[in-house]
Design a protein around this motif. Structure first.
Motif, PDB file in Angstrom:
ATOM      1  N   GLY A 244      38.169  41.643  39.669  1.00  0.00           N
ATOM      2  CA  GLY A 244      36.881  41.410  40.312  1.00  0.00           C
ATOM      3  C   GLY A 244      37.041  41.074  41.774  1.00  0.00           C
ATOM      4  N   SER A 245      37.802  40.047  42.070  1.00  0.00           N
ATOM      5  CA  SER A 245      38.085  39.656  43.446  1.00  0.00           C
ATOM      6  C   SER A 245      39.390  38.877  43.450  1.00  0.00           C
ATOM      7  CB  SER A 245      36.943  38.805  44.017  1.00  0.00           C
ATOM      8  OG  SER A 245      36.810  37.600  43.285  1.00  0.00           O
ATOM      9  N   GLY A 246      39.934  38.691  44.664  1.00  0.00           N
ATOM     10  CA  GLY A 246      41.178  37.938  44.782  1.00  0.00           C
ATOM     11  C   GLY A 246      41.987  38.398  45.968  1.00  0.00           C
ATOM     12  N   ASN A 247      43.138  37.779  46.158  1.00  0.00           N
ATOM     13  CA  ASN A 247      44.022  38.101  47.264  1.00  0.00           C
ATOM     14  C   ASN A 247      44.920  39.274  46.896  1.00  0.00           C
ATOM     15  OD1 ASN A 247      43.277  36.221  49.286  1.00  0.00           O
ATOM     16  ND2 ASN A 247      44.359  34.604  48.197  1.00  0.00           N
ATOM     17  N   ALA A 248      45.041  40.211  47.824  1.00  0.00           N
ATOM     18  CA  ALA A 248      45.942  41.355  47.668  1.00  0.00           C
ATOM     19  C   ALA A 248      46.985  41.291  48.776  1.00  0.00           C
ATOM     20  CB  ALA A 248      45.175  42.669  47.749  1.00  0.00           C
ATOM     21  N   PHE A 282      51.037  41.243  54.664  1.00  0.00           N
ATOM     22  CA  PHE A 282      49.895  40.371  54.943  1.00  0.00           C
ATOM     23  C   PHE A 282      48.986  40.358  53.722  1.00  0.00           C
ATOM     24  CE2 PHE A 282      48.523  44.578  56.099  1.00  0.00           C
ATOM     25  CZ  PHE A 282      47.183  44.626  55.755  1.00  0.00           C
ATOM     26  N   SER A 283      48.104  39.361  53.659  1.00  0.00           N
ATOM     27  CA  SER A 283      47.207  39.191  52.510  1.00  0.00           C
ATOM     28  C   SER A 283      45.759  39.308  52.959  1.00  0.00           C
ATOM     29  CB  SER A 283      47.431  37.829  51.842  1.00  0.00           C
ATOM     30  OG  SER A 283      48.719  37.756  51.270  1.00  0.00           O
ATOM     31  N   ARG A 284      44.949  39.863  52.057  1.00  0.00           N
ATOM     32  CA  ARG A 284      43.509  39.957  52.284  1.00  0.00           C
ATOM     33  C   ARG A 284      42.787  39.619  50.991  1.00  0.00           C
ATOM     34  NH1 ARG A 284      41.110  43.190  56.311  1.00  0.00           N
ATOM     35  NH2 ARG A 284      39.196  42.715  55.151  1.00  0.00           N
ATOM     36  N   ASN A 285      41.705  38.857  51.127  1.00  0.00           N
ATOM     37  CA  ASN A 285      40.853  38.571  49.977  1.00  0.00           C
ATOM     38  C   ASN A 285      39.824  39.684  49.871  1.00  0.00           C
ATOM     39  OD1 ASN A 285      38.263  37.223  48.686  1.00  0.00           O
ATOM     40  ND2 ASN A 285      40.052  36.056  48.028  1.00  0.00           N
ATOM     41  N   ILE A 286      39.798  40.338  48.733  1.00  0.00           N
ATOM     42  CA  ILE A 286      38.914  41.492  48.568  1.00  0.00           C
ATOM     43  C   ILE A 286      38.090  41.332  47.297  1.00  0.00           C
ATOM     44  CG2 ILE A 286      40.416  43.076  49.823  1.00  0.00           C
ATOM     45  CD1 ILE A 286      41.489  44.069  47.156  1.00  0.00           C
ATOM     46  N   THR A 287      37.035  42.082  47.248  1.00  0.00           N
ATOM     47  CA  THR A 287      36.173  42.132  46.074  1.00  0.00           C
ATOM     48  C   THR A 287      36.029  43.576  45.645  1.00  0.00           C
ATOM     49  OG1 THR A 287      34.943  40.159  46.757  1.00  0.00           O
ATOM     50  CG2 THR A 287      33.884  41.624  45.159  1.00  0.00           C
ATOM     51  N   GLY A 288      36.363  43.840  44.397  1.00  0.00           N
ATOM     52  CA  GLY A 288      36.282  45.203  43.890  1.00  0.00           C
ATOM     53  C   GLY A 288      37.425  46.068  44.382  1.00  0.00           C
ATOM     54  N   GLU A 289      37.537  47.243  43.819  1.00  0.00           N
ATOM     55  CA  GLU A 289      38.592  48.164  44.221  1.00  0.00           C
ATOM     56  C   GLU A 289      38.467  48.482  45.706  1.00  0.00           C
ATOM     57  OE1 GLU A 289      39.987  51.579  41.675  1.00  0.00           O
ATOM     58  OE2 GLU A 289      38.994  52.710  43.278  1.00  0.00           O
ATOM     59  N   THR A 290      39.567  48.378  46.430  1.00  0.00           N
ATOM     60  CA  THR A 290      39.539  48.524  47.886  1.00  0.00           C
ATOM     61  C   THR A 290      40.673  49.430  48.334  1.00  0.00           C
ATOM     62  OG1 THR A 290      38.602  46.299  48.126  1.00  0.00           O
ATOM     63  CG2 THR A 290      39.586  47.306  50.095  1.00  0.00           C
ATOM     64  N   GLU A 291      40.342  50.355  49.248  1.00  0.00           N
ATOM     65  CA  GLU A 291      41.359  51.225  49.838  1.00  0.00           C
ATOM     66  C   GLU A 291      41.761  50.666  51.201  1.00  0.00           C
ATOM     67  OE1 GLU A 291      41.789  55.946  50.391  1.00  0.00           O
ATOM     68  OE2 GLU A 291      40.334  55.031  51.751  1.00  0.00           O
TER      69      GLU A 291
END
Length: 575
Positions: A244-248, A282-291
């Motif tokens: 759903g969301s989280g750090n990638a 590096f890290s990014r907090n994202i929501t949903g599938e992200t390209e």
């Protein structure tokens, strides 16, 4: 004059040939027919020189001519026209003794002409005979090539990105015999015979390349330094997933000359990174599938590489979130149900719950409860989808109804009522719900859903009532009961002899007459037996249990709605 000299030479030659005729007549005939005399001929071949130089002129003289001989020469340019004439280019030469061929060097330096023509013009032999151009054979053409001049250049030094560049040489003047040649090590040319080829190096670095312009036998060289800084490159990857969301965590691998600046897009949002190491995360907090998509990368030399979706320039962070759907609330008749969960779009589904599943991984599996001991059982069943680290569960409630069977309940026993039009029904209700209905008669049911409800308004004769048992979604099952209403019926004699026939006084319907009482009198009116709540069990005894003698008696049976008075004969003797 020229004609006289030619005739003289011809006659002399004929006399010479005649002397040789006896030895080689065929050859002499051929020579006389096909060969003309000459005074001298020019043997110097056509050639080219670079701007100026020495030309070795070779003149072959006819050795039959008496020396000494003189010969003149003429030089003419294609632009300047007449350049030089030397009437005695060769003077006082004896071909017969000094050699048939005379070699002499002449210097050529005519900067305005592209070519000059050299030929012999006049001759004089030892007999003072003069010869003209018709007696001279051959001519020589000397091409004068020029060294390329301004704007000849290999071009300015080049400093550029990548491993290839287009060279920018400028050719100098030429004379129609121009060609080009590039040379240099460490790479290759797209075409080294043109002025502006593409040079591609094997590695980054500075390369010294030579441009040569060749004009015939002339040439000029110039050099250019080409510095190729290479092209930065980057790849992007990730092993992250989200629910759903989280750090990638995103990984970048860079090549080339750092430090670098990388521009990327996450979805529709663009960002810039300043990177000093070839391996960068590096890290990014994202929501949903992200390209994540690389846009470009710039190195320390300002070289830029842009990307447009090439392999290695994009990475998709998958959203493993799943939404389990166990299906809708379900009611079934019996102990078996077919479940109807939504199949997972990704991941693995698993059923759990109290009971027996045909296949716990099948979203539409069959499920059976272990026992249906009551009329209804509710079960909460859980459908769980696991996808990587993501998990989702949903619960469906299934209501199982016990199927009504005729052997599981009754509407009661068929009944005969004596002088009575009301009654209390005696149906059973093991589970579910029931409802009474009048099938025959005009009975009034107090509570149609009460298995033991009072009824009234029974008619004399047959009354039929139906008790229907229902349980949830199961089909209903019915049972009928009949109530027959009649008057109280009695007999006027008993024979209490123990043979099982007429041993007791039977008053049919006595058991349904409330507050009933039976009184027996002898013929004198004396009460010999009395009983309340008579149960059709009097066998001709008095109140103390003594057997009454045979004879005539009277009885009175009374109760609610009943008052019967009649005689009675006791006859216990066996005939």
């Amino acid at each position: 004059m020229l004609n006289q000299i030619s005739k003289h030479i011809y006659q002399t030659l004929r006399r010479f040939l005649f002397l040789c005729l006896l030895l080689a007549l065929p050859y002499a005939i051929q020579l006389a027919q096909g060969q003309e005399s000459y005074f001298a001929r020019l043997l110097t071949p056509d050639q080219a020189i670079c701007e100026s130089g020495d030309v070795e002129i070779q003149i072959e003289f006819n050795t039959a001519i008496d020396g000494p001989v003189d010969v003149g020469i003429e030089v003419r340019g294609d632009v300047s026209g007449f350049l030089m004439r030397s009437p005695k280019f060769v003077e006082n030469y004896y071909p017969a003794t000094d050699g048939a061929i005379k070699t002499q060097v002449h210097t050529v330096d005519y900067p305005d002409d592209n070519e000059i023509t050299i030929k012999l013009t006049t001759g004089l032999d030892g007999d003072s005979t003069t010869y003209n151009e018709s007696d001279m054979w051959g001519q020589t053409v000397i091409r004068i090539d020029r060294i390329p001049t301004a704007p000849f250049s290999a071009g300015d030094d080049i400093v550029t990105c990548g491993l290839s560049t287009t060279l920018n040489a400028t050719p100098g003047s030429g004379n129609g015999h121009t060609s080009y040649l590039w040379s240099g090590s460490g790479g290759n040319f797209s075409d080294n015979s043109i002025a502006n080829p593409v040079f591609t190096a094997n590695n980054e670095g500075t390369y010294t390349l030579t441009f040569t312009q060749i004009n015939g036998v002339c040439q000029a060289n110039d050099q250019v330094n080409v510095t190729l800084n290479g092209q930065p490159a980057a790849t992007i990857d990730s092993e992250s997933t989200i629910c759903g969301s989280g750090n990638a965590t995103i990984n970048l691998t860079l090549q080339g000359n750092g430090p670098w600046q990388a521009r990327y897009a996450a979805g529709n949002q663009e960002s810039t990174l300043n990177i000093t190491s070839s391996a960068y995360s590096f890290s990014r907090n994202i929501t949903g599938e992200t390209e994540f998509r690389l846009i470009n990368v710039t190195d320390v030399n300002g070289c830029v590489t842009s990307y447009n979706g090439e392999a290695g320039s994009t990475v998709v962070i998958p959203d493993l979130k799943v939404n389990a759907d166990a299906g809708e609330y379900t009611e079934v008749c019996g102990d078996l149900v077919e479940l109807n969960a939504a199949a997972p779009g990704m991941g693995i589904g698993q059923w759990s719950g109290d009971g027996v599943f045909d296949d716990t991984s099948d979203p539409k599996t069959g499920f059976r409860i272990s026992a249906l001991t009551t009329g209804v059982v509710e079960k909460d069943l859980t459908w769980t989808i696991t996808n990587g680290d993501c998990l989702s569960s949903d619960v469906v409630r299934v209501k199982f109804y016990k199927k009504p069977e005729t052997d599981l309940f009754t509407a009661g026993r068929d009944t005969i009522l004596y002088n009575k039009t009301d009654y209390t029904l005696q149906a059973s209700l093991p589970f579910g719900s029931g409802v009474w209905a009048v099938i025959e008669g005009n009975a009034v049911i107090a509570g149609i859903n009460d298995p033991t409800t009072p009824i009234s308004n029974l008619r004399y004769g047959l009354n039929r009532l139906r008790w229907t048992l229902s349980n949830g979604v199961c089909s209903s099952v019915s049972d009928d009961v009949t109530i027959t209403v009649t008057g109280v019926k009695h007999y006027n004699g008993i024979s209490p002899n123990g043979d099982g026939k007429n041993d007791v006084l039977v008053i049919e319907g006595a058991d349904v007459v409330a507050n009933n009482e039976l009184i027996i009198f002898d013929v004198r009116g004396k009460v010999v037996y009395q009983s309340r709540d008579y149960q059709n069990d009097w066998g001709g005894t008095d109140n103390s249990g003594k057997i009454l003698p045979d004879g005539y008696y009277y009885f009175n049976f009374r109760g609610e709605g009943v008052d019967i008075k009649d005689y009675l004969i006791i006859k216990s003797s066996v005939y």
